[in-house]
Design an enzyme around this catalytic site. Structure first.
Site, short mmCIF file in Angstrom:
data_model
loop_
_atom_site.label_atom_id
_atom_site.label_comp_id
_atom_site.label_asym_id
_atom_site.label_seq_id
_atom_site.Cartn_x
_atom_site.Cartn_y
_atom_site.Cartn_z
N ASP A 113 4.32 0.68 12.08
CA ASP A 113 3.11 0.06 11.52
C ASP A 113 2.96 -1.39 11.96
O ASP A 113 1.96 -2.02 11.63
CB ASP A 113 3.11 0.14 9.99
CG ASP A 113 2.98 1.57 9.51
OD1 ASP A 113 3.23 1.83 8.32
OD2 ASP A 113 2.67 2.45 10.35
N LYS A 139 0.84 -1.20 0.00
CA LYS A 139 0.00 0.00 0.00
C LYS A 139 0.88 1.26 0.00
O LYS A 139 0.66 2.18 -0.77
CB LYS A 139 -0.89 0.01 1.24
CG LYS A 139 -1.54 1.35 1.54
CD LYS A 139 -2.44 1.34 2.75
CE LYS A 139 -1.72 1.58 4.03
NZ LYS A 139 -1.46 2.99 4.38
N ASN A 140 1.91 1.26 0.85
CA ASN A 140 2.69 2.49 1.04
C ASN A 140 3.75 2.71 -0.01
O ASN A 140 4.47 3.71 0.02
CB ASN A 140 3.29 2.52 2.45
CG ASN A 140 2.19 2.77 3.49
OD1 ASN A 140 1.05 3.09 3.12
ND2 ASN A 140 2.51 2.58 4.74
N ARG A 189 -0.17 14.65 12.87
CA ARG A 189 0.40 14.33 11.55
C ARG A 189 0.38 15.53 10.60
O ARG A 189 -0.25 15.54 9.57
CB ARG A 189 -0.34 13.13 10.95
CG ARG A 189 -0.19 11.90 11.83
CD ARG A 189 -0.77 10.67 11.24
NE ARG A 189 0.00 10.23 10.08
CZ ARG A 189 -0.43 9.25 9.29
NH1 ARG A 189 -1.58 8.68 9.52
NH2 ARG A 189 0.28 8.87 8.24
N ARG A 219 -9.25 -0.15 4.49
CA ARG A 219 -8.49 0.95 3.87
C ARG A 219 -7.07 0.49 3.55
O ARG A 219 -6.44 0.97 2.63
CB ARG A 219 -8.36 2.13 4.86
CG ARG A 219 -9.59 2.94 5.04
CD ARG A 219 -9.22 4.20 5.80
NE ARG A 219 -7.97 4.79 5.29
CZ ARG A 219 -7.38 5.81 5.86
NH1 ARG A 219 -7.89 6.34 6.95
NH2 ARG A 219 -6.29 6.33 5.35
N CYS A 268 -5.41 12.43 12.36
CA CYS A 268 -6.14 11.15 12.35
C CYS A 268 -5.98 10.56 13.75
O CYS A 268 -5.38 11.16 14.63
CB CYS A 268 -5.58 10.24 11.27
SG CYS A 268 -3.98 9.62 11.66
C1 EPZ Z 1 4.11 7.13 6.44
O1 EPZ Z 1 3.30 8.15 6.98
C2 EPZ Z 1 3.22 5.90 6.28
N1 EPZ Z 1 2.14 6.21 5.34
C3 EPZ Z 1 2.65 5.51 7.64
O2 EPZ Z 1 1.87 4.35 7.46
C4 EPZ Z 1 3.81 5.20 8.57
O3 EPZ Z 1 3.30 4.88 9.85
C5 EPZ Z 1 4.74 6.42 8.67
O4 EPZ Z 1 5.18 6.80 7.34
C6 EPZ Z 1 5.97 6.15 9.52
O5 EPZ Z 1 6.68 5.07 8.98
C7 EPZ Z 1 2.40 6.19 4.01
O6 EPZ Z 1 3.52 5.91 3.58
C8 EPZ Z 1 1.25 6.50 3.11
P1 EPZ Z 1 6.05 10.50 8.55
P2 EPZ Z 1 3.85 9.67 7.02
O7 EPZ Z 1 5.97 11.75 7.77
O8 EPZ Z 1 4.74 9.90 5.88
C9 EPZ Z 1 5.87 13.87 11.88
C10 EPZ Z 1 0.01 2.95 7.74
O9 EPZ Z 1 -0.47 2.42 8.75
N2 EPZ Z 1 5.79 14.82 10.75
O10 EPZ Z 1 7.20 9.58 8.34
O11 EPZ Z 1 2.66 10.54 7.19
C11 EPZ Z 1 4.66 12.94 11.95
O12 EPZ Z 1 3.61 13.56 12.65
C12 EPZ Z 1 0.47 4.39 7.78
O13 EPZ Z 1 0.16 2.38 6.63
C13 EPZ Z 1 5.77 16.19 11.03
O14 EPZ Z 1 5.80 16.60 12.19
O15 EPZ Z 1 4.71 9.66 8.34
C14 EPZ Z 1 5.21 11.73 12.67
O16 EPZ Z 1 5.21 11.96 14.06
C15 EPZ Z 1 0.17 5.04 9.13
N3 EPZ Z 1 5.71 17.07 9.99
C16 EPZ Z 1 6.66 11.66 12.18
O17 EPZ Z 1 6.97 12.97 11.66
C17 EPZ Z 1 5.69 16.66 8.68
O18 EPZ Z 1 5.67 17.51 7.77
C18 EPZ Z 1 6.89 10.66 11.04
O19 EPZ Z 1 5.89 10.88 10.10
C19 EPZ Z 1 5.71 15.27 8.42
C20 EPZ Z 1 5.77 14.37 9.47
#
Ligand code: EPZ
Length: 439
Positions: free
Chosen positions: A326, A22-23, A140, A418, A135
């Site tokens: 995850d 998915k990702n 996020r 989803r 969410c």
């Molecule tokens: C990706 O989300 C994945 N989703 C998530 O999978 C996964 O849990 C996550 O990476 C961490 O591995 C997809 O790839 C579609 P991040 P993402 O940006 O990119 C903070 C699932 O279950 N952050 O790596 O949104 C954020 O809040 C999903 O399949 C900021 O503060 O995660 C988090 O605490 C859930 N500002 C941390 O960084 C930003 O601009 C890591 O988030 C971006 C992120």
């Protein structure tokens, strides 16, 4: 809305194939915006978030094969639509795109819609994308995405909850970008934006997830010039245009890990085909420490729960190649039945313990201390009605219900649908007894 009724206590046996990731599929579908001709993706999983992304690309005026529409076949059938098979090659042709926008009604159901921002700015010089809400697992924000795009020359306005972004006249400029904290989709968004920017972009403190590498490899097939995939520094030399290509989506390491956790909880012996073993080292290590027998050869993984009870194992989630966030909920479900106490620490998201209250309803003994959960293994779980709160929590509850005595019901199964390609169908193929009913 559907619910799942699960009859616990049945060991698993048999073979299932791991679906496409998915990702990886989400950024790959967004990447189709960058190329002048069709992007052909193979091994796409059939799941809700990809249908949302497909509808979003169609909303913009693109042509996307409706791979999500294939009729469900009865689980167990090995026909083209069984849980064992994917939808075949899917064409995404964004050459007729005319509306570079992602409206709130689509973005609110899937935060990953923000992944179209970089490609739209790179290809069309403008974009209007609803600011993704938070969410269940956390606020996020996408502040780091926006900061990086600003450094590439983008101007932003916020209007009615939408981000209105405009690239400079001559197009995005290459820049030296450093992410304060590792961000998976942040890295993907900037890598895609940089593919058509003027000049060189260096992304430092880049995320190293395999799904980013998979997306980068597809971009290279489309004519992009990218180095450093899989490392924390990715260098992109912008090109004037990218062309269509074909790409096979990598297998889903989180679905694979989830099926491993199902075996660990239900017991028995199963074979997973198409397992991305290379990307699962941190997970496999922890599963072996918990007492699972893991034999692997090529992309086939044989799993058996060797001992009666799982051993307690501590886990801390980290960016790749560390233990993936995850998989945190699924591993916690396993530890509720371990022969001792384990500590599970979540370092990526601030609120990813929504499954704890539901696990307690099955009889689990879990105490929360800040970012850690102390899980004291109990001798048995007993079935109960449960409510899913987010994608991986719903998987965690389904897995725990497999091990609980008696029947459990899981409500709000749309969370599961989803992010998983007919996971209940696959588990039934392995001998589970899960009935999907109208709630
Ligand atoms: C990706 O989300 C994945 N989703 C998530 O999978 C996964 O849990 C996550 O990476 C961490 O591995 C997809 O790839 C579609 P991040 P993402 O940006 O990119 C903070 C699932 O279950 N952050 O790596 O949104 C954020 O809040 C999903 O399949 C900021 O503060 O995660 C988090 O605490 C859930 N500002 C941390 O960084 C930003 O601009 C890591 O988030 C971006 C992120």
């Amino acid at each position: 809305m559907d619910k799942l009724v699960v009859e616990g206590g049945r060991p698993l046996s048999g073979t299932v194939k791991v679906s496409g990731a998915k990702n990886a599929a989400l950024p790959l579908m967004a990447a189709s915006i960058l190329c002048g001709g069709p992007l052909i993706l193979e091994n796409l999983p059939r799941l809700g978030d990809l249908k949302t992304m497909g509808l979003l690309l169609r909303h913009m005026g693109g042509e996307v094969d409706p791979f999500w529409e294939k009729p469900e076949s009865p689980a167990g059938d090995s026909g083209p639509d069984s849980p064992l098979s994917g939808p075949g090659p899917v064409s995404l042709d964004m050459s007729s795109l005319r509306l570079p926008e992602a409206p709130h009604e689509l973005v609110k159901t899937m935060r990953a819609s923000a992944l179209v921002l970089g490609p739209l700015l790179a290809r069309f010089g403008r974009a209007r994308v609803a600011l993704p809400g938070g969410c269940a697992i956390g606020v996020r924000p996408i502040d780091m995405h926006l900061k990086a795009l600003k450094e590439m020359g983008t101007e932003f306005d916020l209007s009615g909850g939408d981000i209105v972004a405009t690239a400079p006249k001559g197009g995005l400029r290459g820049a030296e970008i450093r992410f304060d904290t590792v961000s998976v989709t942040g890295t993907e968004n900037i890598m895609m934006a940089a593919a058509l920017a003027r000049g060189r972009t260096i992304i430092s403190n880049a995320a190293r997830e395999p799904e980013i590498t998979d997306t980068g490899e597809a971009l290279i097939r489309m004519g992009a010039d990218i180095e450093g995939l899989g490392t924390d520094e990715i260098v992109v030399n912008g090109r004037d245009s990218l062309h269509g290509a074909s790409h096979r989506v990598m297998p889903d390491r989180i679905e694979c890990g989830t099926l491993m956790a199902a075996l660990a909880l239900a017991g028995g012996r199963i074979r997973l085909e198409g397992a991305p073993l290379e990307c699962l080292k941190a997970v496999t290590e922890k599963f072996a420490a918990a007492g699972l027998k893991v034999d692997s050869e090529g992309s086939v993984m044989d799993l058996e729960r060797a001992e009666e009870r799982l051993r307690p194992v501590d886990v801390t989630t980290l960016p790749y190649p560390g233990f993936p966030t995850d998989m945190q909920a699924q591993f916690m479900a396993m530890m509720t039945l371990a022969s001792g106490a384990s500590i599970i620490t979540e370092t990526i998201f601030e609120n990813r313990f929504m499954h704890v209250a539901e696990l307690r309803r099955l009889g689990a003994d879990i105490t929360l201390e800040g970012r850690s959960a102390v899980v004291k293994g109990v001798a048995a779980l007993s079935g109960a009605p449960l409510t899913a709160s987010d994608l991986r929590a719903s998987a965690c509850l389904l897995l725990a219900a497999l091990a609980a005595g008696g029947k459990s019901q899981i409500h709000r199964v749309y969370h599961l649908d989803r992010g998983y390609d007919r996971l209940d169908g696959k588990l039934n193929l392995l001998g589970a007894r899960i009935k999907r009913m109208r709630a």
